[in-house]
Design a protein around this motif. Structure first.
Motif, PDB file in Angstrom:
ATOM      1  N   CYS A 251       0.813  -1.227   0.000  1.00 43.67           N
ATOM      2  CA  CYS A 251       0.000   0.000   0.000  1.00 43.67           C
ATOM      3  C   CYS A 251       0.841   1.270   0.000  1.00 43.67           C
ATOM      4  O   CYS A 251       0.292   2.373   0.140  1.00 43.67           O
ATOM      5  CB  CYS A 251      -0.926   0.002   1.217  1.00 43.67           C
ATOM      6  SG  CYS A 251      -2.122  -1.347   1.214  1.00 43.67           S
ATOM      7  N   ILE A 252       2.164   1.140  -0.128  1.00 45.57           N
ATOM      8  CA  ILE A 252       3.033   2.310  -0.112  1.00 45.57           C
ATOM      9  C   ILE A 252       2.626   3.292  -1.211  1.00 45.57           C
ATOM     10  O   ILE A 252       2.485   2.930  -2.376  1.00 45.57           O
ATOM     11  CB  ILE A 252       4.513   1.900  -0.314  1.00 45.57           C
ATOM     12  CG1 ILE A 252       5.017   1.086   0.875  1.00 45.57           C
ATOM     13  CG2 ILE A 252       5.394   3.114  -0.530  1.00 45.57           C
ATOM     14  CD1 ILE A 252       5.130   1.853   2.150  1.00 45.57           C
ATOM     15  N   LYS A 253       2.433   4.556  -0.827  1.00 42.67           N
ATOM     16  CA  LYS A 253       2.067   5.600  -1.784  1.00 42.67           C
ATOM     17  C   LYS A 253       3.241   6.526  -2.113  1.00 42.67           C
ATOM     18  O   LYS A 253       3.218   7.225  -3.130  1.00 42.67           O
ATOM     19  CB  LYS A 253       0.918   6.445  -1.228  1.00 42.67           C
ATOM     20  CG  LYS A 253      -0.371   5.675  -0.952  1.00 42.67           C
ATOM     21  CD  LYS A 253      -0.962   5.105  -2.221  1.00 42.67           C
ATOM     22  CE  LYS A 253      -2.278   4.402  -1.945  1.00 42.67           C
ATOM     23  NZ  LYS A 253      -2.820   3.763  -3.163  1.00 42.67           N
ATOM     24  N   GLU A 254       4.248   6.544  -1.243  1.00 42.98           N
ATOM     25  CA  GLU A 254       5.354   7.476  -1.447  1.00 42.98           C
ATOM     26  C   GLU A 254       6.674   6.785  -1.139  1.00 42.98           C
ATOM     27  O   GLU A 254       6.823   6.153  -0.089  1.00 42.98           O
ATOM     28  CB  GLU A 254       5.180   8.706  -0.554  1.00 42.98           C
ATOM     29  CG  GLU A 254       6.194   9.803  -0.816  1.00 42.98           C
ATOM     30  CD  GLU A 254       5.846  11.101  -0.106  1.00 42.98           C
ATOM     31  OE1 GLU A 254       6.652  12.045  -0.172  1.00 42.98           O
ATOM     32  OE2 GLU A 254       4.763  11.169   0.517  1.00 42.98           O
ATOM     33  N   LEU A 255       7.630   6.905  -2.045  1.00 46.50           N
ATOM     34  CA  LEU A 255       8.936   6.265  -1.892  1.00 46.50           C
ATOM     35  C   LEU A 255      10.046   7.287  -2.084  1.00 46.50           C
ATOM     36  O   LEU A 255      10.002   8.096  -3.015  1.00 46.50           O
ATOM     37  CB  LEU A 255       9.102   5.142  -2.919  1.00 46.50           C
ATOM     38  CG  LEU A 255      10.426   4.362  -2.835  1.00 46.50           C
ATOM     39  CD1 LEU A 255      10.433   3.457  -1.605  1.00 46.50           C
ATOM     40  CD2 LEU A 255      10.660   3.539  -4.098  1.00 46.50           C
ATOM     41  N   GLN A 256      11.044   7.218  -1.201  1.00 44.82           N
ATOM     42  CA  GLN A 256      12.221   8.087  -1.311  1.00 44.82           C
ATOM     43  C   GLN A 256      13.451   7.191  -1.381  1.00 44.82           C
ATOM     44  O   GLN A 256      13.587   6.241  -0.600  1.00 44.82           O
ATOM     45  CB  GLN A 256      12.299   9.012  -0.093  1.00 44.82           C
ATOM     46  CG  GLN A 256      13.324  10.118  -0.248  1.00 44.82           C
ATOM     47  CD  GLN A 256      13.055  11.267   0.714  1.00 44.82           C
ATOM     48  OE1 GLN A 256      11.914  11.627   0.957  1.00 44.82           O
ATOM     49  NE2 GLN A 256      14.116  11.824   1.249  1.00 44.82           N
ATOM     50  N   CYS A 257      14.361   7.490  -2.312  1.00 50.63           N
ATOM     51  CA  CYS A 257      15.496   6.597  -2.517  1.00 50.63           C
ATOM     52  C   CYS A 257      16.620   7.300  -3.274  1.00 50.63           C
ATOM     53  O   CYS A 257      16.481   8.432  -3.717  1.00 50.63           O
ATOM     54  CB  CYS A 257      15.053   5.360  -3.294  1.00 50.63           C
ATOM     55  SG  CYS A 257      14.441   5.746  -4.968  1.00 50.63           S
ATOM     56  N   LYS A 258      17.738   6.575  -3.412  1.00 54.17           N
ATOM     57  CA  LYS A 258      18.828   6.967  -4.300  1.00 54.17           C
ATOM     58  C   LYS A 258      18.900   5.954  -5.432  1.00 54.17           C
ATOM     59  O   LYS A 258      18.583   4.780  -5.242  1.00 54.17           O
ATOM     60  CB  LYS A 258      20.165   6.975  -3.555  1.00 54.17           C
ATOM     61  CG  LYS A 258      20.365   8.099  -2.563  1.00 54.17           C
ATOM     62  CD  LYS A 258      21.755   7.999  -1.959  1.00 54.17           C
ATOM     63  CE  LYS A 258      22.031   9.128  -0.984  1.00 54.17           C
ATOM     64  NZ  LYS A 258      23.381   8.984  -0.374  1.00 54.17           N
ATOM     65  N   SER A 259      19.354   6.406  -6.579  1.00 53.96           N
ATOM     66  CA  SER A 259      19.461   5.463  -7.695  1.00 53.96           C
ATOM     67  C   SER A 259      20.575   4.447  -7.467  1.00 53.96           C
ATOM     68  O   SER A 259      20.630   3.426  -8.150  1.00 53.96           O
ATOM     69  CB  SER A 259      19.712   6.227  -9.003  1.00 53.96           C
ATOM     70  OG  SER A 259      20.939   6.934  -8.936  1.00 53.96           O
ATOM     71  N   CYS A 260      21.456   4.695  -6.482  1.00 53.19           N
ATOM     72  CA  CYS A 260      22.538   3.752  -6.192  1.00 53.19           C
ATOM     73  C   CYS A 260      22.170   2.782  -5.068  1.00 53.19           C
ATOM     74  O   CYS A 260      23.013   1.995  -4.624  1.00 53.19           O
ATOM     75  CB  CYS A 260      23.818   4.499  -5.828  1.00 53.19           C
ATOM     76  SG  CYS A 260      23.668   5.551  -4.373  1.00 53.19           S
ATOM     77  N   ASP A 261      20.927   2.839  -4.594  1.00 48.16           N
ATOM     78  CA  ASP A 261      20.503   1.897  -3.559  1.00 48.16           C
ATOM     79  C   ASP A 261      20.461   0.475  -4.112  1.00 48.16           C
ATOM     80  O   ASP A 261      20.559   0.251  -5.319  1.00 48.16           O
ATOM     81  CB  ASP A 261      19.139   2.302  -2.997  1.00 48.16           C
ATOM     82  CG  ASP A 261      19.214   3.533  -2.107  1.00 48.16           C
ATOM     83  OD1 ASP A 261      20.266   3.729  -1.474  1.00 48.16           O
ATOM     84  OD2 ASP A 261      18.245   4.310  -2.063  1.00 48.16           O
ATOM     85  N   SER A 262      20.252  -0.483  -3.210  1.00 52.97           N
ATOM     86  CA  SER A 262      20.339  -1.901  -3.547  1.00 52.97           C
ATOM     87  C   SER A 262      19.467  -2.289  -4.743  1.00 52.97           C
ATOM     88  O   SER A 262      18.250  -2.109  -4.735  1.00 52.97           O
ATOM     89  CB  SER A 262      19.931  -2.738  -2.328  1.00 52.97           C
ATOM     90  OG  SER A 262      19.721  -4.085  -2.696  1.00 52.97           O
ATOM     91  N   GLU A 263      20.114  -2.808  -5.761  1.00 51.48           N
ATOM     92  CA  GLU A 263      19.390  -3.252  -6.960  1.00 51.48           C
ATOM     93  C   GLU A 263      18.409  -4.368  -6.619  1.00 51.48           C
ATOM     94  O   GLU A 263      17.271  -4.383  -7.109  1.00 51.48           O
ATOM     95  CB  GLU A 263      20.405  -3.731  -8.000  1.00 51.48           C
ATOM     96  CG  GLU A 263      19.792  -4.147  -9.324  1.00 51.48           C
ATOM     97  CD  GLU A 263      20.858  -4.523 -10.342  1.00 51.48           C
ATOM     98  OE1 GLU A 263      20.574  -5.420 -11.166  1.00 51.48           O
ATOM     99  OE2 GLU A 263      21.965  -3.947 -10.295  1.00 51.48           O
ATOM    100  N   GLU A 264      18.836  -5.295  -5.754  1.00 49.69           N
ATOM    101  CA  GLU A 264      17.964  -6.410  -5.371  1.00 49.69           C
ATOM    102  C   GLU A 264      16.754  -5.915  -4.592  1.00 49.69           C
ATOM    103  O   GLU A 264      15.652  -6.457  -4.748  1.00 49.69           O
ATOM    104  CB  GLU A 264      18.767  -7.424  -4.542  1.00 49.69           C
ATOM    105  CG  GLU A 264      19.819  -8.176  -5.337  1.00 49.69           C
ATOM    106  CD  GLU A 264      19.236  -8.869  -6.557  1.00 49.69           C
ATOM    107  OE1 GLU A 264      18.181  -9.525  -6.412  1.00 49.69           O
ATOM    108  OE2 GLU A 264      19.824  -8.753  -7.650  1.00 49.69           O
ATOM    109  N   LEU A 265      16.940  -4.901  -3.745  1.00 55.10           N
ATOM    110  CA  LEU A 265      15.812  -4.356  -2.996  1.00 55.10           C
ATOM    111  C   LEU A 265      14.793  -3.735  -3.953  1.00 55.10           C
ATOM    112  O   LEU A 265      13.578  -3.929  -3.796  1.00 55.10           O
ATOM    113  CB  LEU A 265      16.300  -3.309  -1.989  1.00 55.10           C
ATOM    114  CG  LEU A 265      15.219  -2.593  -1.165  1.00 55.10           C
ATOM    115  CD1 LEU A 265      14.346  -3.591  -0.425  1.00 55.10           C
ATOM    116  CD2 LEU A 265      15.868  -1.612  -0.191  1.00 55.10           C
TER     117      LEU A 265
END
Length: 498
Positions: free
Chosen positions: A172-186
């Motif tokens: 149900c996640i509506k909003e995601l914050q990340c870096k493009s270098c974060d875990s590819e598998e995640l």
């Protein structure tokens, strides 16, 4: 005695959620109020942490979280001497007053800002201990937070998608914050679970096919914010390495209603393909990233009609880019907020005001820069934009030194629409008597929100005392609601779009 039911109380507390002192006081009224306040406070508890480095609050928060650990997690932690050395893990389940974890809807990366070494009052701590403790906490959050809305996986090292409850609680996640270098598998794991993300904030640093896959699989992506590492062009060739992410974003372009993006020369083709397809865009935040490269910006292609665009915030873009955007908005713009527009000539600053009032009759808020005493254009703006609520006039003091504020106040009194009540002026010069006359006339209008930055007031006496007394007088008479002489204050801050 008036009795308010719990549903009404929660609606009231939702409005007060940022007023921590009031919310804490309401906890103590009675049981009903307490039961209504706790879910609101714990919806996003991270925002109350590390306030003025109050690590006592951090410690209390972490201890409350640990009370909810499963027996298996507690045993896993207490069996390790290196962990017991730093923190006291509950030996047996103590029942909290509420199931606090169940109320959490936001998982922010601020958990790492708790910084275990501060909570434990140690200058040094074992990284293995930190990893194991945080992993157990994230396992708990993923398994028990049943109504998650926001997830920050920036620098995340844990396989959240593999934890118990992830398939249900992350869906149900509506909003995601990340870096493009974060875990590819995640990213790949989340792409199989999270398909309802509406808001995405990405810090671009490198290629990531997992992130591209996650973006590709979304069904209703509407809000995108892109942050670009200013050193990116030094460490990669954008066109080759980020093309998959670019194409994934472009796939959603005709659904986007909000876009916050910088202009970078290393990704020009991305913008050329993206911008013309933003047919449903309502808020456009465009940052030229201090390039001020007119030749580059002249190559940008925009939609011939941004018919739904209501808000634009332009920073460090050329006059030519700003002009094209405004002229393509079909007169629906309500907010124009500009910083550091690159004018090649002083006349372009004057023409920019003209472009605004010729194309934006329904404008509510506007900020622009003056490179000359363009009072005729300001007068026309006030006459035509009859729904104007807020006006911010910035002055290029390197050219003008100070704008003639007395004449400006006179124009405002004579031509400002009745809707105008927020006024911010930068680098203007006034006489105190002009302000007095202005306030006398403003009595017929809505109470004024006045922000004055870098102003010069001409007076034979101590102008600070005289001006402060004047402000106090008209505040008492309700002519002025707010008056700030600090440039950090800005009336646009109450607009969530920006």
């Amino acid at each position: 005695m008036l009795v308010i039911d719990e549903d009404c109380l929660r609606l009231i507390f939702e409005e007060l959620c940022d007023d921590r002192c009031t919310m804490y006081s309401c906890l103590l009224v009675n049981r009903l109020w307490c039961e209504a306040v706790v879910p609101v406070l714990w919806k996003d508890p991270w925002k109350f942490l590390n306030d003025l480095k109050d690590f006592k609050r951090d410690e209390q928060f972490l201890n409350t979280i640990l009370l909810h650990l499963s027996k298996e997690s507690r045993n896993n932690l207490t069996s390790r001497d290196d962990i017991n050395k730093y923190i006291n893990i509950p030996q047996q389940q103590q029942t909290p007053l509420f199931n606090y974890i169940n109320f959490i809807k936001y998982i922010r990366k601020k958990y790492q800002c708790l910084n275990v070494k501060n909570v434990c009052h140690q200058f040094f701590y074992d990284c293995t201990f930190k990893y194991i403790l945080e992993q157990e906490v994230y396992k708990l959050l993923i398994s028990k937070c049943a109504s998650l809305k926001f997830l920050d996986i920036t620098d995340m090292k844990y396989p959240l998608h593999e934890y118990s409850g992830a398939t249900t609680n992350l869906s149900c996640i509506k909003e995601l914050q990340c870096k493009s270098c974060d875990s590819e598998e995640l990213f790949y794991g989340l792409s199989k679970i999270c398909n309802s993300i509406e808001k995405l904030c990405v810090s671009y640093t490198s290629s990531n096919p997992g992130l591209a896959e996650l973006i590709e699989t979304q069904n209703n992506l509407k809000y995108v914010k892109i942050l670009v590492n200013t050193n990116a062009k030094k460490i990669m060739k954008w066109e080759d390495k980020c093309q998959m992410i670019d194409q994934a974003i472009i796939k959603h372009s005709n659904k986007l209603i909000y876009l916050d993006i910088p202009i970078e020369s290393i990704s020009l083709s991305f913008y050329i393909n993206l911008f013309p397809q933003l047919i449903n865009l309502q808020t456009f935040i465009l940052d030229g990233n201090m390039l001020c490269d007119t030749k580059l910006e002249n190559q940008l292609l925009f939609s011939s009609s941004y018919s739904k665009l209501q808000v634009i915030h332009l920073d460090c873009v050329s006059f030519f880019t700003a002009k094209r955007l405004i002229q393509n908005t079909v007169q629906n713009l309500q907010i124009i907020w500009t910083n550091n527009i690159c004018f090649d000539t002083e006349d372009q600053s004057k023409n920019f005001i003209r472009i605004i009032y010729q194309n934006c009759p329904y404008l509510k808020y506007v900020k622009f820069l003056l490179k000359g005493q363009y009072f005729e254009e300001i007068e026309q703006l006030l006459k035509i934009c009859k729904f104007l609520e807020g006006l911010y006039i910035d002055v290029d003091h390197r050219i003008n030194n100070y704008l003639n504020g007395d004449e400006l106040l006179d124009i405002l009194i004579r031509f400002a629409p009745n809707s105008l009540y927020k006024l911010q002026l930068n680098y203007c010069e006034f006489e105190t008597k002009s302000f007095n006359s202005f306030f006398i006339e403003w009595k017929k209008r809505k109470s004024l929100w006045l922000y004055l930055n870098n102003i010069n007031i001409k007076s034979d006496n101590d102008f600070k005392i005289e001006f402060i007394d004047l402000i106090k007088k008209y505040k008492d008479e309700k002519v002025i609601k707010i008056c700030e002489l600090n440039e950090k204050f800005n009336f646009i801050n109450d607009y969530i779009e920006l």
